[in-house]
Design a protein around this motif. Structure first.
Motif, PDB file in Angstrom:
ATOM      1  N   ASN A  57       0.836   4.601  -2.406  1.00  0.00           N
ATOM      2  CA  ASN A  57       0.403   5.857  -1.785  1.00  0.00           C
ATOM      3  C   ASN A  57       1.468   6.937  -1.880  1.00  0.00           C
ATOM      4  N   GLN A 106      -8.250   0.864   3.588  1.00  0.00           N
ATOM      5  CA  GLN A 106      -7.204   1.645   2.946  1.00  0.00           C
ATOM      6  C   GLN A 106      -7.438   3.145   3.115  1.00  0.00           C
ATOM      7  N   THR A 110       0.824  -1.210   0.000  1.00  0.00           N
ATOM      8  CA  THR A 110       0.000   0.000   0.000  1.00  0.00           C
ATOM      9  C   THR A 110       0.856   1.257   0.000  1.00  0.00           C
ATOM     10  N   LEU A 152      -4.697   5.852   4.386  1.00  0.00           N
ATOM     11  CA  LEU A 152      -4.399   6.986   3.511  1.00  0.00           C
ATOM     12  C   LEU A 152      -4.582   8.302   4.255  1.00  0.00           C
ATOM     13  N   TYR A 209      -8.574   4.819  -6.963  1.00  0.00           N
ATOM     14  CA  TYR A 209      -8.153   3.553  -6.377  1.00  0.00           C
ATOM     15  C   TYR A 209      -9.302   2.558  -6.505  1.00  0.00           C
TER      16      TYR A 209
END
Length: 235
Positions: free
Chosen positions: A70, A98, A66, A102, A87
């Motif tokens: 990111n 997620q 991830t 984020l 996404y």
């Protein structure tokens, strides 16, 4: 019902270096979350995304994939105030997970209102705001098919500035389901082209044998493969 048991040796973390340093604001954000170095596969993925090509990262579960998408997405969005990212996740629950990570990384730089999930549970008033303001939309192929592509004129500004499409858990899109998602993605590329955008694809997958071929079939693009051989996460 156990049919096989295996003990594997522990492995120390292996770290990588970026070709260019991160933006200071992003480096500070990583520091706030306790990250001061990047694993080798994360650094390789970020360098590959910065080079401008499609990328598929194919490393084991909980290896930090991830962060590998990111970081370059946030870096671009911080440098370009108009840039957007989409996404895609196979489930709404995964998108919510997620979203939390984020928000933790983005902090106040993008603002909580500039990142959001757009799915069947999203309130109508929130959908309007996300279409107008969001820099990062977290969604799923069903919602792209039913709620976004048929109403692309309402998303004109978002599509015109779309820089990245992240396809997480890409190995989930296989068989008949995968063929349907492939058709949705091809519609997405046509809509992007209508508004003058050619977004980069960043895909993540569990360790599968044919990541490059899989992404080619799924999304129609050739990609740089960051394989599990480069996995720097400890085990």
């Amino acid at each position: 019902q156990i049919v096989h048991r295996e003990r594997r040796a522990a492995r120390r973390a292996r770290y990588g270096k970026l070709d260019e340093p991160l933006l200071p604001r992003l480096q500070e954000a990583l520091g706030r979350t306790g990250i001061d170095r990047l694993y080798r596969h994360q650094a390789l993925a970020i360098n590959a995304v910065r080079a401008g090509g499609h990328v598929i990262l194919c490393t084991g579960t909980a290896s930090g994939k991830t962060l590998a998408y990111n970081v370059p997405v946030l870096e671009t969005l911080l440098a370009d105030r108009d840039a957007r990212a989409l996404y895609l996740f196979p489930t709404k629950a995964l998108a919510q997970d997620q979203l939390r990570s984020l928000h933790e990384l983005a902090g106040n730089e993008l603002g909580a209102g500039r990142i959001g999930t757009y799915d069947g549970d999203t309130a109508r008033s929130t959908r309007v705001r996300l279409r107008r303001e969001a820099r990062i939309i977290l969604s799923n192929p069903d919602m792209v098919h039913l709620g976004i592509l048929p109403n692309h004129t309402l998303w004109a500004d978002f599509f015109a500035n779309l820089r990245f499409v992240v396809i997480d858990e890409a190995h989930a899109y296989r068989g008949v389901f995968g063929s349907h998602v492939g058709c949705v993605l091809r519609r997405l590329w046509r809509v992007c082209a209508r508004y003058g955008a050619t977004p980069q694809i960043i895909a993540c997958s569990a360790t599968i044998a044919n990541p490059a071929e899989h992404l080619q079939r799924l999304a129609g693009g050739e990609a740089v493969v960051i394989s599990d051989d480069n996995n720097g996460a400890p085990r």
